[in-house]
Write a protein that holds these residues in place. Structure first.
Motif: not given
Length: 252
Positions: A62-63, A10-13, A1-5, A55-58
């Motif tokens: 994993a967000s 931090e949001i996981a997708y 799983m990746h993450k970005f700002n 993606f996982d919501h805030r």
């Protein structure tokens, strides 16, 4: 799983497949995996030739977990979705949301129509306009010492589901206190992309399909016979309707 700002959160997708992009937005107390991978949606769309982004919501999955309800307005979640498309370099995508995710998808279509090619609002129909209610009862259920302390059957159901998805109950309580904003028929009337509305026949959370269809010019609706809020998401008829809609078919 990746993450970005996403504007400090931090949001996981995850991304799967190749082809025209489809962004999938999950419901409250769920995750991208539970809502879209475990129900076969990602496989179905990848096999149909799409690049699928989940993606996982805030506050979910994993967000990043936030505990201030002011950090969870639905418009902020729509901002996370838009910034994910920015992060991936995707100018425009098909967008499908379920339940809370449908509200987020609608706000994305209203405020950033240039980013949405087609939209599917599922698991939330007339109650997108009239409101769902029960937010404080659900928040209290999530904050209760145990599920056995929750008398409200509907709220207890959310507590049980949240535990099944191994969610952060405190973060979800903060989310539900802020995210259930109503969207007016006037706002929905400004949506200028093709829209498909889908809900189960017995889905009391979603409300009726026809009311939302009437509010969105040129939209179409599908009611899934015998389905409720929990079992509609993996319905075969739902998938068939969406695949036809994404192809631009006359029959959804």
């Amino acid at each position: 799983m990746h993450k970005f700002n996403s504007d400090g959160v931090e949001i996981a997708y995850e991304v799967a497949g190749e082809g025209p992009p489809v962004l999938l937005i999950h419901g409250f107390a769920s995750t991208g995996r539970v809502n879209w991978w475990d129900t076969g949606w990602v496989k179905t769309l990848v096999n149909a030739g799409h690049k699928v982004i989940t993606f996982d919501h805030r506050g979910h999955g994993a967000s990043e977990k936030l505990y201030d309800s002011e950090r969870y307005p639905a418009i902020a979640m729509a901002g996370d979705a838009r910034r994910l498309l920015d992060h991936l370099g995707i100018a425009q995508a098909d967008v499908m949301g379920y339940s809370m995710g449908a509200r987020v998808a609608a706000l994305l279509a209203i405020h950033h129509p240039e980013r949405v090619r087609r939209a599917v609002f599922a698991g939330l129909a007339s109650r997108m306009i009239t409101g769902v209610g029960g937010s404080e009862a659900i928040a209290n259920a999530l904050e209760a010492p145990s599920r056995d302390d929750v008398a409200d059957a509907g709220a207890r159901g959310f507590r049980v589901f949240a535990e099944q998805t191994k969610s952060d109950l405190k973060a979800l309580a903060a989310c539900i206190r802020s995210s259930r904003v109503k969207i007016t028929a006037e706002e929905l009337g400004r949506i200028n992309v093709p829209v498909l509305v889908v809900a189960g026949e017995k889905d009391d959370v979603a409300g009726d399909v026809e009311t939302l269809v009437k509010a969105i010019p040129g939209s179409r609706g599908v009611t899934l016979p015998g389905r409720n809020h929990m079992n509609a998401v993996g319905d075969r008829g739902y998938k068939v309707a969406v695949l036809a809609f994404l192809k631009g078919g006359a029959d959804a």
